[in-house]
Each structure stands twice: as structure tokens, then as C-alpha cells.
Design a protein around this motif. Structure first.
Motif, PDB file in Angstrom:
ATOM      1  N   GLU A   1       0.758  -1.071   0.101  1.00 39.33           N
ATOM      2  CA  GLU A   1      -0.563   0.208   0.025  1.00 39.33           C
ATOM      3  C   GLU A   1       1.145   1.551   0.102  1.00 39.33           C
ATOM      4  O   GLU A   1       2.480   0.923  -0.034  1.00 39.33           O
ATOM      5  CB  GLU A   1      -0.828  -0.058   1.919  1.00 39.33           C
ATOM      6  N   LEU A   2       0.034   1.954  -0.732  1.00 38.41           N
ATOM      7  CA  LEU A   2       1.100   2.999  -0.653  1.00 38.41           C
ATOM      8  C   LEU A   2       0.699   4.860   0.015  1.00 38.41           C
ATOM      9  O   LEU A   2      -0.900   4.343   1.109  1.00 38.41           O
ATOM     10  CB  LEU A   2       0.591   4.486  -2.160  1.00 38.41           C
ATOM     11  N   LEU A   3       1.071   5.146   0.988  1.00 38.47           N
ATOM     12  CA  LEU A   3       1.430   6.188   1.781  1.00 38.47           C
ATOM     13  C   LEU A   3       1.479   7.923   1.107  1.00 38.47           C
ATOM     14  O   LEU A   3       2.433   7.889   0.166  1.00 38.47           O
ATOM     15  CB  LEU A   3       2.177   5.978   3.132  1.00 38.47           C
ATOM     16  N   PHE A   4       0.892   8.972   1.248  1.00 38.74           N
ATOM     17  CA  PHE A   4       0.938  10.225   0.680  1.00 38.74           C
ATOM     18  C   PHE A   4       1.655  11.429   2.007  1.00 38.74           C
ATOM     19  O   PHE A   4       0.971  11.008   2.783  1.00 38.74           O
ATOM     20  CB  PHE A   4      -0.715  10.029   0.538  1.00 38.74           C
ATOM     21  N   VAL A   5       2.230  11.981   0.981  1.00 37.52           N
ATOM     22  CA  VAL A   5       2.828  13.281   2.472  1.00 37.52           C
ATOM     23  C   VAL A   5       2.017  13.993   1.464  1.00 37.52           C
ATOM     24  O   VAL A   5       3.157  14.615  -0.049  1.00 37.52           O
ATOM     25  CB  VAL A   5       4.642  13.095   2.314  1.00 37.52           C
ATOM     26  N   GLN A   6       1.517  15.066   1.884  1.00 36.31           N
ATOM     27  CA  GLN A   6       0.859  16.514   1.454  1.00 36.31           C
ATOM     28  C   GLN A   6       1.483  17.212   2.757  1.00 36.31           C
ATOM     29  O   GLN A   6       1.354  17.312   3.702  1.00 36.31           O
ATOM     30  CB  GLN A   6      -0.521  15.968   1.073  1.00 36.31           C
ATOM     31  N   ILE A   7       2.207  18.314   1.787  1.00 37.17           N
ATOM     32  CA  ILE A   7       2.527  19.432   2.738  1.00 37.17           C
ATOM     33  C   ILE A   7       1.656  20.988   2.405  1.00 37.17           C
ATOM     34  O   ILE A   7       1.157  21.631   0.109  1.00 37.17           O
ATOM     35  CB  ILE A   7       4.086  19.888   2.262  1.00 37.17           C
ATOM     36  N   SER A   8       0.618  21.589   2.721  1.00 39.99           N
ATOM     37  CA  SER A   8       0.367  23.114   2.770  1.00 39.99           C
ATOM     38  C   SER A   8       0.879  24.060   3.310  1.00 39.99           C
ATOM     39  O   SER A   8       1.059  23.867   4.020  1.00 39.99           O
ATOM     40  CB  SER A   8      -1.491  23.046   2.799  1.00 39.99           C
ATOM     41  N   THR A   9       0.862  24.838   2.344  1.00 40.45           N
ATOM     42  CA  THR A   9       1.229  26.168   2.740  1.00 40.45           C
ATOM     43  C   THR A   9       0.963  27.616   2.465  1.00 40.45           C
ATOM     44  O   THR A   9      -0.067  27.727   1.342  1.00 40.45           O
ATOM     45  CB  THR A   9       3.261  25.881   2.720  1.00 40.45           C
ATOM     46  N   THR A  10       0.278  28.956   3.008  1.00 41.68           N
ATOM     47  CA  THR A  10       0.193  29.793   2.299  1.00 41.68           C
ATOM     48  C   THR A  10       1.367  30.839   2.077  1.00 41.68           C
ATOM     49  O   THR A  10       2.913  30.569   3.140  1.00 41.68           O
ATOM     50  CB  THR A  10      -0.443  30.924   3.610  1.00 41.68           C
ATOM     51  N   THR A  11       1.471  31.338   1.342  1.00 45.99           N
ATOM     52  CA  THR A  11       2.741  32.201   1.371  1.00 45.99           C
ATOM     53  C   THR A  11       2.506  33.926   1.896  1.00 45.99           C
ATOM     54  O   THR A  11       2.877  34.904   0.946  1.00 45.99           O
ATOM     55  CB  THR A  11       2.366  33.041  -0.566  1.00 45.99           C
ATOM     56  N   GLU A  12       1.848  33.641   3.655  1.00 44.37           N
ATOM     57  CA  GLU A  12       1.851  34.969   4.634  1.00 44.37           C
ATOM     58  C   GLU A  12       3.622  35.295   4.491  1.00 44.37           C
ATOM     59  O   GLU A  12       3.487  36.772   4.571  1.00 44.37           O
ATOM     60  CB  GLU A  12       1.753  34.774   5.217  1.00 44.37           C
ATOM     61  N   ALA A  13       4.421  34.616   3.831  1.00 46.44           N
ATOM     62  CA  ALA A  13       5.533  35.056   4.431  1.00 46.44           C
ATOM     63  C   ALA A  13       6.606  36.122   3.363  1.00 46.44           C
ATOM     64  O   ALA A  13       7.218  37.070   3.470  1.00 46.44           O
ATOM     65  CB  ALA A  13       6.414  33.985   4.346  1.00 46.44           C
ATOM     66  N   LEU A  14       5.266  35.930   1.323  1.00 47.01           N
ATOM     67  CA  LEU A  14       5.968  37.072   0.952  1.00 47.01           C
ATOM     68  C   LEU A  14       5.101  38.468   1.155  1.00 47.01           C
ATOM     69  O   LEU A  14       5.196  39.058   0.364  1.00 47.01           O
ATOM     70  CB  LEU A  14       5.051  36.540  -0.158  1.00 47.01           C
ATOM     71  N   GLU A  15       4.249  38.280   2.112  1.00 45.77           N
ATOM     72  CA  GLU A  15       3.378  39.535   2.556  1.00 45.77           C
ATOM     73  C   GLU A  15       5.013  41.097   2.069  1.00 45.77           C
ATOM     74  O   GLU A  15       4.790  42.206   1.568  1.00 45.77           O
ATOM     75  CB  GLU A  15       2.625  39.751   3.442  1.00 45.77           C
ATOM     76  N   TRP A  16       5.797  40.696   2.431  1.00 49.24           N
ATOM     77  CA  TRP A  16       6.515  42.016   3.374  1.00 49.24           C
ATOM     78  C   TRP A  16       7.071  42.254   1.186  1.00 49.24           C
ATOM     79  O   TRP A  16       6.807  43.488   0.984  1.00 49.24           O
ATOM     80  CB  TRP A  16       7.857  41.477   4.227  1.00 49.24           C
TER      81      TRP A  16
END
Length: 454
Positions: free
Chosen positions: A131-146
Motif C-alpha cells: 500500500e502507498l502512503l502520501f505526504v502532503q504539504i500545504s502552505t500559504t504565501t503569507e511570508a511573502l507579504e513583505w
């Protein structure tokens, strides 16, 4: 009544140029901002994909047996990759979450319009299971606000100063470009009726300004010519009116001194006064007729299509008894001549030509011919009169012009008849010319546009 004063051409050109620059800068700033944000997000997505791949590789290395698939163990592994703006989770093939770690600043929905949620997902194949496992990363670009704030500030300031410089530059360029026009306006203001001979200089100017100056100088030429002509007309008219009035005044004085006691003096004076009054009335009628012709030029309300023959017959019957025995009057015409004409004006034209021919012909003949060609009707009046020199002919249609003033006054001319004739012909869109004849007299040639009968 107050009139609305429009903005000057300089300000309108500046406003037009600045408005165009504003629109251009607006579209350019929007394009730069969104293009840059897309490039940044693509770069962030690439880094996120690389991070998901690295986590998947580490899971393959660290998890070697099924007993390691516990929440605590997996959470500890994920902690090594934790980020304050990211959410990382491991799930099975059915989407069931096995372990996850959430950053302190993670929010599922972006709070700013230029923020996005980026997602990277990578499969993990463990050695001890199919069986396969899945790694998922979710991120916002809040760090690019500046970064985006700085970008917006730079775009705003650069656009503002560019717009300001373009407005200043546009006004300067329009002021520089219209400087010849300002100079032209100053020269125009310096021209007064007493200085109509002054002309505007047009050296080293642009083609458009040159054409404008040239056209204005031509207008000044026509105005000066008209004023000179008007002054000459007033002078000549005053002289013509003064002459009979002086004669009348002289005979009135004579009547006062001798008329009561000498009937022959009284009769002579009264006859002379009557003659000069008739001359005055004739002169005034001619002036009024000429003014009326000029005022009603191009008005065709009294013109109709009609044959010329009845008018020629009428003129012949009217003038034959007037001519003295030593002058023979001949008429010759074609029957099928049709004109679009004002009958009274054409009659006046023929009367003027015949009257001149009679006055300046001592003996011989006056011949009137009317014939047509494909497009026009020709009326030719030829006499065997005293004639004039060829150099005088171009001046004959000028008001009050006389070749020999003393001789003309003796024969009763006022110098207005040919001017009236020319105005009548011009009103009928024709032409009139004078040339010496073979019999030492004159040939007057009138050409009028032919009209067809319905």
C-alpha cells in the motif's frame, strides 16, 4: 452674456498626454505586479515540491517495519520539517490521515488578496507493504507579504514620479512646440486697420505654422485690397455726387441773382438742374442696383428656365427708336436659345451694353448677336465706336473707372454700368469679356450657361 472660456491648447495637450501616460502606467503596473507574483508563486511551488520529495525519501529510510507506523513516531519525524506557515500530513490510499503537524501561523484560507495556498503531494512506497502512503504539504504565501508590499510601494512611487515628470515634460514640450504659434498671435495682435500693409514673417518655422502664416498673409492681402478698393469707391462716389451737386448749386446761385428778371437765364438754369437731378437719380439707382446684386449673389429665387428669344425681341423693339439715324442697330439670334435666368437682370445687362455702345459710337453700327453651342449661350455686342487702348480694357469693370473722365462725363457715363453688368453675369455663373473690334470699336462677349427645356 458671459461666455465659457475653454482651456488653452497647452493645458489640453498636457492633460491629454498625462491621461495617456496614466493609463499606460496603470496597465504596466498591473502587468508587472501579477507577472512577478506568478513567478514567485511558481518558485515557491517548486521548493514545496522538492520538500515533499525529501520528506518522502526520509520516510522510506526511517520506516523499516510496520510497528513504526504510529502517530507519535510519524509526528516526531514530521517535526523535523515543521514550518510556521505550513501544514504537513501523512495519509493512506483512502485519504485517512495517519499523522500531521500544523505550523503556528497556518491558516487554511489566505487573508490577503495576493496570498495563495500552495499544495505539494508525494507518494511513499514502504518496503514491507504494497500500500502507498502520501505526504502532503500545504502552505500559504503569507511570508511573502513583505515582498509584495515593497513591490506595490515601488510601483506606486515610480508611477507617481513618472506621471509627474510626464506632466511637467508634456507641458514643457507643448509650450515649446506652440511657441511659434504664440509668436504668431503676438504679431496678429500688433496689426491694426491702419497697418494692414504689415505682413507676418514666416522664416524658420514648421510646415504647419508656415501654411497658417501664409494663409493669414493672403487674407491680409485680400483685406487690404478690399479696403483700398472701398476707399477708392467712396472717394469716386463722393466725387461723382459732388459734381452734379456743384452744378446745381451754381445754377441755384445764378437763379437767385438773375433768374427773377431774365426768363432765358431762369429756363436755362431749371433745365440744367433737372438734367443734373436725373443724373443724380441714375447714379444712385446704379449704386443701389450694384449693392443689391452683391447682397443677393448666389440666390436663385427669381431665376427660371426660359427662352431668350422673346427678351431679345423686346430689347430690339425698345432700343431701335432710341438710336440716332447715323447709328444702325442690328439684331441676329438663333431661335432655340434657353437660359436659367432672371429675366429682369438679363434685360438690365443688355440695356447696359446697348447704352454704352450708343454713347461711345458716333456713327456706324451696333450689332447684337446671340448664338449657342453645346454647353453655353453667347451674346456678342459689337460696335464701331471710338474704342479704347488695349491696356485700358482690364480696368473697365472697376467701379467709376474712366479712360477719359472729361469725355466720359460729356457722354453721360457714370462708370458703374460695366461693374453692374459683370455682377449680373457672375450671378448667372457666366463670364463677360471685352476686346477691340476690327472696326476700331469694342466687342463685348457674354457667355452664359445653357439650360434645357423640360
Amino acid at each position: 452674456m458671459l461666455t465659457h472660456r475653454r482651456y488653452s491648447l497647452k493645458w489640453r495637450l498636457t492633460l491629454f498626454f498625462s491621461s495617456g501616460m496614466l493609463v499606460l502606467l496603470l496597465f504596466l503596473s498591473i502587468f508587472i505586479f501579477f507577472s512577478t507574483s506568478n513567478l514567485v508563486h511558481q518558485h515557491e511551488q517548486k521548493l514545496l515540491n522538492q520538500k515533499a520529495t525529501a520528506i518522502a525519501a526520509d520516510l522510506k529510510t526511517e520506516i523499516t517495519e510496520e510497528a513504526s507506523l504510529t502517530i507519535a513516531y510519524l509526528t516526531r519525524l514530521l517535526t523535523n520539517y515543521a514550518d510556521v506557515n505550513q501544514y504537513i500530513n501523512i495519509s493512506d490510499q483512502n485519504g485517512k490521515e495517519i499523522a500531521s503537524i500544523r505550523g503556528a501561523n497556518w491558516t487554511k484560507e489566505p487573508e490577503e488578496y495576493y496570498e495563495r495556498t500552495l499544495v505539494a503531494k508525494e507518494p511513499v512506497q514502504l518496503p514491507f507493504t504494497s500500500e502507498l502512503l502520501f505526504v502532503q504539504i500545504s502552505t500559504t504565501t503569507e511570508a511573502l507579504e513583505w515582498y509584495f508590499s515593497i513591490l506595490l510601494t515601488i510601483l506606486f512611487l515610480s508611477s507617481f514620479f513618472t506621471l509627474l515628470l510626464s506632466a511637467i515634460g508634456g507641458y514643457w514640450l507643448s509650450n515649446w512646440g506652440l511657441k511659434p504659434l504664440d509668436h504668431l498671435i503676438q504679431q496678429i495682435h500688433s496689426i491694426f486697420p491702419q497697418r494692414l500693409s504689415q505682413r507676418i514673417h514666416h522664416h524658420h518655422v514648421e510646415t504647419e505654422i508656415y501654411e497658417l502664416i501664409h494663409a493669414f498673409n493672403l487674407l491680409l492681402d485680400r483685406m487690404e485690397e478690399a479696403m483700398v478698393y472701398q476707399q477708392r469707391f467712396v472717394t469716386d462716389a463722393s466725387h461723382e455726387l459732388r459734381t452734379p451737386l456743384s452744378i446745381i448749386e451754381g445754377y441755384v446761385s445764378l437763379l437767385q441773382r438773375w433768374g427773377q428778371h431774365k426768363p432765358e437765364v431762369r429756363n436755362e438754369a431749371l433745365a440744367a438742374v433737372e438734367q443734373e437731378c436725373k443724373r443724380l437719380f441714375k447714379l444712385i439707382d446704379d449704386l443701389l442696383s450694384l449693392a443689391k446684386l452683391q447682397h443677393t449673389a448666389q440666390l436663385d429665387s427669381s431665376k427660371v428656365v426660359q427662352p431668350l428669344t422673346p427678351l431679345l425681341l423686346e430689347v430690339k423693339q425698345a432700343w431701335e427708336p432710341i438710336f440716332p439715324p447715323q447709328i444702325k442697330l442690328f439684331f441676329e439670334w438663333e431661335e432655340a436659345l434657353v437660359l436659367f435666368m432672371d429675366r429682369e437682370r438679363i434685360r438690365q445687362l443688355l440695356d447696359i451694353l446697348l447704352d454704352n455702345a450708343r454713347k461711345y459710337t458716333d456713327k456706324g453700327q451696333v450689332k447684337v448677336r446671340a448664338y449657342g453651342d453645346e454647353d453655353a449661350v453667347h451674346i456678342v455686342v459689337e460696335d464701331t465706336g471710338i474704342g479704347i487702348q488695349a491696356k485700358e480694357i482690364p480696368h473697365l469693370f472697376k467701379r467709376f473707372y474712366r479712360v477719359d473722365k472729361s469725355r466720359t462725363r460729356k457722354r453721360g457715363g457714370s462708370g458703374i454700368g460695366l461693374a453692374i453688368a459683370q455682377a449680373i453675369v457672375a450671378d448667372h455663373e457666366g463670364s463677360i469679356s471685352i476686346a477691340p473690334s476690327a472696326e476700331k470699336g469694342l466687342i463685348v462677349h457674354v457667355l452664359l450657361k445653357k439650360a434645357g427645356m423640360d
